[in-house]
Scaffold this active site. Structure first.
Site, mmCIF file in Angstrom:
data_model
loop_
_atom_site.group_PDB
_atom_site.id
_atom_site.type_symbol
_atom_site.label_atom_id
_atom_site.label_comp_id
_atom_site.label_asym_id
_atom_site.label_seq_id
_atom_site.Cartn_x
_atom_site.Cartn_y
_atom_site.Cartn_z
ATOM 1 N N PRO A 196 0.779 -1.246 0.000
ATOM 2 C CA PRO A 196 0.000 0.000 0.000
ATOM 3 C C PRO A 196 0.810 1.296 0.000
ATOM 4 O O PRO A 196 0.807 2.051 0.970
ATOM 5 C CB PRO A 196 -0.845 -0.141 1.269
ATOM 6 C CG PRO A 196 0.022 -0.947 2.182
ATOM 7 C CD PRO A 196 0.751 -1.908 1.292
ATOM 8 N N CYS A 197 1.465 1.580 -1.111
ATOM 9 C CA CYS A 197 2.237 2.811 -1.206
ATOM 10 C C CYS A 197 1.332 4.051 -1.147
ATOM 11 O O CYS A 197 1.816 5.149 -0.865
ATOM 12 C CB CYS A 197 3.110 2.812 -2.456
ATOM 13 S SG CYS A 197 2.224 2.521 -3.985
ATOM 14 N N HIS A 198 0.031 3.862 -1.367
ATOM 15 C CA HIS A 198 -0.898 4.996 -1.260
ATOM 16 C C HIS A 198 -1.014 5.492 0.179
ATOM 17 O O HIS A 198 -1.484 6.605 0.406
ATOM 18 C CB HIS A 198 -2.284 4.619 -1.813
ATOM 19 C CG HIS A 198 -2.963 3.519 -1.079
ATOM 20 N ND1 HIS A 198 -2.708 2.182 -1.331
ATOM 21 C CD2 HIS A 198 -3.888 3.548 -0.086
ATOM 22 C CE1 HIS A 198 -3.460 1.442 -0.526
ATOM 23 N NE2 HIS A 198 -4.180 2.244 0.232
#
Length: 162
Positions: A126-128
């Protein structure tokens, strides 16, 4: 030679192209097309079907973690950063600086940002969930509007145990 298979998932924020081997997912990226191109067929491996199912559950607010096998290539540093990204809990955020400190390399803030940008496993890694130290949204390969949507989605579908 390893065969790669593709399967598209139409999310509320665009088509995600899932790419994987018979055993693991290697890429989940937003596509530049607005309709499904790669459909399930007789040769679609179970792991791609499972990834599709888990993404669907995530977008419906019913999945908070992913259990599909993934495979990524990178340097030891990149793998460490991606491993840390995977540990950022649903509905929460971290900063590039926090990640650099957590992996024991406080001065690597820019390198953490560059590695974040090379993540090929959107949503699952989850780089968001990584934001600027000032609390502002910064860089997202899928577009900042998608990052904002994903963070809002997780905020409104809070994990029942958080």
């Amino acid at each position: 030679m390893i065969s790669l298979h593709k399967l598209d998932y139409l999310s509320p924020i665009g088509v995600l192209e899932i790419i994987g081997t018979d055993e693991a997912i290697v890429s989940i990226m937003f596509s530049n097309v607005d309709k499904i191109v790669n459909r399930k067929n007789a040769e679609t491996p179970h792991v791609l079907e499972e990834c599709y199912k888990q993404l669907d559950e995530y977008f419906k607010g019913k999945r908070y973690t992913f259990t599909i096998p993934i495979m990524y290539e990178g340097t030891a540093f990149q793998k460490e950063v991606w491993g840390y990204l995977a540990s950022i809990a649903y509905g929460t955020t971290s900063t590039y600086k926090d990640i650099a400190i957590a992996i024991g390399n406080e001065k690597a803030i820019r390198a953490v940002g560059a590695t974040n940008g090379k993540n090929k496993l959107s949503i699952v890694i989850p780089c968001h969930r990584v934001i600027g130290t000032n609390g502002k949204l910064t860089g997202y390969a899928g577009g900042l509007w998608r990052k904002e949507w994903l963070l809002q989605h997780e905020k409104s579908n809070k994990h029942p145990f958080q």
